[in-house]
Design a protein around this motif. Structure first.
Motif, mmCIF file in Angstrom:
data_model
loop_
_atom_site.group_PDB
_atom_site.id
_atom_site.type_symbol
_atom_site.label_atom_id
_atom_site.label_comp_id
_atom_site.label_asym_id
_atom_site.label_seq_id
_atom_site.Cartn_x
_atom_site.Cartn_y
_atom_site.Cartn_z
ATOM 1 N N VAL A 206 0.907 -1.100 -0.070
ATOM 2 C CA VAL A 206 -0.119 -0.003 0.057
ATOM 3 C C VAL A 206 0.727 1.163 0.022
ATOM 4 C CG1 VAL A 206 -1.840 1.213 1.412
ATOM 5 C CG2 VAL A 206 -1.835 -0.917 1.175
ATOM 6 N N GLY A 207 1.963 1.264 0.996
ATOM 7 C CA GLY A 207 2.867 2.430 0.830
ATOM 8 C C GLY A 207 3.776 2.671 -0.264
ATOM 9 N N TRP A 208 4.072 1.432 -1.018
ATOM 10 C CA TRP A 208 4.740 1.639 -2.193
ATOM 11 C C TRP A 208 4.044 2.246 -3.301
ATOM 12 C CZ3 TRP A 208 9.671 0.446 -4.085
ATOM 13 C CH2 TRP A 208 10.502 -0.233 -2.852
ATOM 14 N N ALA A 209 2.772 1.745 -3.575
ATOM 15 C CA ALA A 209 1.894 2.251 -4.471
ATOM 16 C C ALA A 209 1.569 3.802 -4.257
ATOM 17 C CB ALA A 209 0.457 1.647 -4.819
ATOM 18 N N ALA A 210 1.281 4.105 -2.971
ATOM 19 C CA ALA A 210 0.740 5.437 -2.622
ATOM 20 C C ALA A 210 1.954 6.399 -3.018
ATOM 21 C CB ALA A 210 0.161 5.416 -1.108
ATOM 22 N N GLY A 211 3.096 6.092 -2.306
ATOM 23 C CA GLY A 211 4.223 6.806 -2.581
ATOM 24 C C GLY A 211 4.617 7.222 -3.917
ATOM 25 N N THR A 212 4.545 6.073 -4.734
ATOM 26 C CA THR A 212 4.778 6.154 -6.110
ATOM 27 C C THR A 212 3.865 7.301 -6.578
ATOM 28 O OG1 THR A 212 5.744 3.915 -6.268
ATOM 29 C CG2 THR A 212 5.189 5.000 -8.337
ATOM 30 N N TRP A 213 2.485 7.155 -6.431
ATOM 31 C CA TRP A 213 1.786 8.046 -6.717
ATOM 32 C C TRP A 213 1.712 9.410 -6.508
ATOM 33 C CZ3 TRP A 213 -2.254 11.245 -4.748
ATOM 34 C CH2 TRP A 213 -3.145 11.594 -5.618
ATOM 35 N N VAL A 214 2.196 9.720 -5.381
ATOM 36 C CA VAL A 214 2.386 11.103 -4.832
ATOM 37 C C VAL A 214 3.652 11.676 -5.452
ATOM 38 C CG1 VAL A 214 3.313 12.373 -2.903
ATOM 39 C CG2 VAL A 214 1.441 10.649 -2.586
ATOM 40 N N ILE A 215 4.632 11.075 -5.740
ATOM 41 C CA ILE A 215 5.889 11.549 -6.503
ATOM 42 C C ILE A 215 5.560 11.782 -7.861
ATOM 43 C CG2 ILE A 215 8.336 11.187 -7.320
ATOM 44 C CD1 ILE A 215 8.640 9.405 -4.721
ATOM 45 N N THR A 216 4.739 11.052 -8.544
ATOM 46 C CA THR A 216 4.616 11.299 -9.770
ATOM 47 C C THR A 216 3.449 12.403 -10.341
ATOM 48 O OG1 THR A 216 4.752 8.862 -10.239
ATOM 49 C CG2 THR A 216 3.700 10.084 -12.116
ATOM 50 N N GLN A 217 2.659 12.120 -9.281
ATOM 51 C CA GLN A 217 1.375 13.643 -9.513
ATOM 52 C C GLN A 217 2.050 14.738 -9.169
ATOM 53 O OE1 GLN A 217 -1.204 11.812 -10.778
ATOM 54 N NE2 GLN A 217 -2.227 13.271 -9.539
ATOM 55 N N GLN A 218 3.097 15.055 -8.132
ATOM 56 C CA GLN A 218 3.618 16.207 -7.814
ATOM 57 C C GLN A 218 4.758 16.532 -9.011
ATOM 58 O OE1 GLN A 218 5.306 15.563 -4.099
ATOM 59 N NE2 GLN A 218 3.469 16.327 -2.766
ATOM 60 N N ALA A 219 5.348 15.601 -9.519
ATOM 61 C CA ALA A 219 6.360 16.092 -10.540
ATOM 62 C C ALA A 219 5.514 16.518 -11.845
ATOM 63 C CB ALA A 219 6.898 14.640 -11.066
ATOM 64 N N ALA A 220 4.258 16.165 -12.150
ATOM 65 C CA ALA A 220 3.350 16.544 -13.081
ATOM 66 C C ALA A 220 2.761 17.893 -12.716
ATOM 67 C CB ALA A 220 2.429 15.511 -13.510
ATOM 68 N N GLY A 221 2.943 18.576 -11.578
ATOM 69 C CA GLY A 221 2.374 19.699 -11.031
ATOM 70 C C GLY A 221 1.003 19.451 -10.867
ATOM 71 N N GLN A 222 0.366 18.363 -10.392
ATOM 72 C CA GLN A 222 -1.153 17.870 -9.961
ATOM 73 C C GLN A 222 -1.072 17.762 -8.345
ATOM 74 O OE1 GLN A 222 -2.392 14.606 -12.140
ATOM 75 N NE2 GLN A 222 -1.675 15.511 -14.138
ATOM 76 N N PRO A 223 -2.150 18.249 -7.845
ATOM 77 C CA PRO A 223 -2.206 17.974 -6.366
ATOM 78 C C PRO A 223 -2.176 16.551 -6.137
ATOM 79 C CG PRO A 223 -4.269 18.499 -7.386
ATOM 80 C CD PRO A 223 -3.460 18.544 -8.494
ATOM 81 N N ALA A 224 -1.704 16.265 -4.964
ATOM 82 C CA ALA A 224 -1.436 14.795 -4.262
ATOM 83 C C ALA A 224 -1.223 14.924 -2.690
ATOM 84 C CB ALA A 224 0.132 14.320 -4.680
ATOM 85 N N SER A 225 -3.025 14.728 -2.291
ATOM 86 C CA SER A 225 -2.961 14.622 -0.955
ATOM 87 C C SER A 225 -2.817 13.302 -0.162
ATOM 88 C CB SER A 225 -4.682 15.018 -0.555
ATOM 89 O OG SER A 225 -5.415 14.022 -1.055
ATOM 90 N N LEU A 226 -2.537 13.414 0.943
ATOM 91 C CA LEU A 226 -2.298 12.083 1.676
ATOM 92 C C LEU A 226 -3.382 11.151 1.638
ATOM 93 C CD1 LEU A 226 -0.524 10.430 3.618
ATOM 94 C CD2 LEU A 226 -1.424 11.594 5.542
ATOM 95 N N GLU A 227 -4.769 11.605 1.783
ATOM 96 C CA GLU A 227 -5.956 10.862 1.596
ATOM 97 C C GLU A 227 -6.101 9.850 0.248
ATOM 98 O OE1 GLU A 227 -10.761 10.847 2.260
ATOM 99 O OE2 GLU A 227 -9.594 12.803 2.515
ATOM 100 N N SER A 228 -5.886 10.906 -0.710
ATOM 101 C CA SER A 228 -6.108 10.115 -2.267
ATOM 102 C C SER A 228 -4.863 9.354 -2.476
ATOM 103 C CB SER A 228 -5.857 11.373 -3.397
ATOM 104 O OG SER A 228 -7.006 12.488 -3.019
ATOM 105 N N ALA A 229 -3.648 9.461 -1.913
ATOM 106 C CA ALA A 229 -2.461 8.614 -2.041
ATOM 107 C C ALA A 229 -2.916 7.239 -1.480
ATOM 108 C CB ALA A 229 -1.407 9.114 -1.555
#
Length: 387
Positions: A206-229
């Protein structure tokens, strides 16, 4: 006697020598300037035609003709404005160097994708940038899904470890023998460790997938909240966990064959997790192909990640062993030592947090770099692939 020069006397038959000709040579052949239909040609018997362009009377030789168009040849600074074959047009029209159309190509300024040729410095910059942008979300995710489950498993294992009881029984008798219920207690401990590791692995997925999503979203300039991750991590955790189990099994089998095959498989299968999250197709085969297509590059990046993980886990592990060992062979024999053991395990688990971050960020940035060598890719496209 007079001061005037003698009158000019044309020579017979050969015509008047051309003042522009060198001494002893005849006049220049061909029609002189100004000749046209109805105009008698200037020949040897005709009158003087005047010095041609370029004759320098002071030097008695040919000189440079004055420029007639306001520029020098060959041009040294380009054509003047408005002249040349395409008047008023800039040279080399088109976008400036380094410009990329939106959504296409490998942008050298991409926050996540290391462009080919950027080297290890570009890789480090992307890793550091991912941590700077996302540490507020990544730290809680790693604490909840990596540090806390590992600490709980360590506490439970230490509390149920029968080795202290076995040592006491062995010291109370003079004849060497196995402790009572040795096999049953050993099997119970192994089942506990295996089952606990499976549960911890699922939570870590769960953490690996959530962390990957956060890093990629932020690099693309998109919001990445903890709950969504965390929601994304829960949605993709089961598949990632299953592939991780298969990879771990292959590495374990490889370790049984003289260790070196296990090390090879650990490097060759290091991209299986990111491949599953982004491509969702044949993670093991794709990871092998990436490893062999760019062996030196991927081997160097993964080796750096492995060193960071080994150092970041061995030091906290050694501190945990020293701390719990100081509390006796059975720290859970009393409430005070039990509380001390829990505190020691919790602190050392938190000290391993940088190792978890280095592993996730380093492998993700390495995977994205491999993708950039295969085809143009950017953060926006990667974020779309995650879904």
């Amino acid at each position: 006697m007079t001061d005037q020069p003698p009158p000019h006397t044309p020579s017979s038959g050969s015509g008047e020598p051309d003042p522009s000709s060198p001494a002893g040579s005849s006049g220049h052949a061909g029609p002189p300037p100004g000749w046209g239909p109805g105009t008698p040609p200037v020949g040897p018997s005709s009158g003087p035609a005047g010095p041609p362009p370029g004759w320098d009377p002071a030097q008695g030789a040919w000189g440079a003709a004055p420029p007639s168009q306001g520029w020098a040849f060959p041009p040294t600074g380009g054509y003047p404005p408005g002249s040349g074959p395409y008047g008023g047009q800039p040279w080399y029209p088109g976008p400036p160097v380094g410009w990329y159309p939106p959504g296409y190509g490998v942008d050298p300024n991409d926050a996540l994708v290391t462009p080919p040729g950027a080297g290890i410095g570009g890789w480090f910059n992307r890793c550091g940038g991912a941590l700077r942008r996302g540490w507020r979300q990544l730290v809680p995710i790693m604490l909840l899904t990596q540090v806390l489950p590992a600490a709980v498993l360590s506490v439970v294992s230490l509390g149920l470890d029968p080795s202290a009881k076995w040592s006491a029984q062995a010291g109370s008798t003079s004849t060497p023998a196995l402790p009572d219920n040795f096999v049953a207690e050993l099997l119970s401990l192994l089942v506990l460790l295996l089952g606990g590791s499976l549960v911890v692995g699922l939570v870590q997925a769960v953490g690996w997938a959530a962390g990957t999503w956060v890093i990629t979203q932020q690099a693309a300039g998109q919001p990445a909240s903890l709950e969504s991750a965390l929601r994304y991590g829960l949605r993709r955790a089961l598949g990632l966990w299953a592939w991780t189990l298969l990879v771990s099994l292959l590495i374990g089998v490889g370790v049984c064959f003289c260790v070196l095959p296990g090390i090879y498989l650990a490097f060759a299968l290091s991209m299986a997790g990111p491949v599953y999250l982004f491509e969702r197709h044949n993670p093991i085969g794709r990871s092998f192909r990436m490893f062999h297509d760019r062996l030196g590059l991927l081997l160097g990046r993964v080796a750096l990640v492995a060193v960071a993980v080994i150092v970041g886990t061995l030091i906290p592990g050694a501190l945990e062993g020293i701390g719990t060992g100081a509390l006796g062979t059975d720290p859970f024999s009393s409430a005070g030592t039990a509380a001390g053991a829990v505190v020691v395990i919790g602190i050392t688990a938190v000290l391993a947090l940088p190792a978890h971050l280095a592993q996730m960020v380093g492998l993700l940035v390495t995977y994205v770099e491999q993708r950039a060598h295969e085809a143009p890719v950017n953060s926006a496209g990667l974020a779309a692939e995650l879904g």
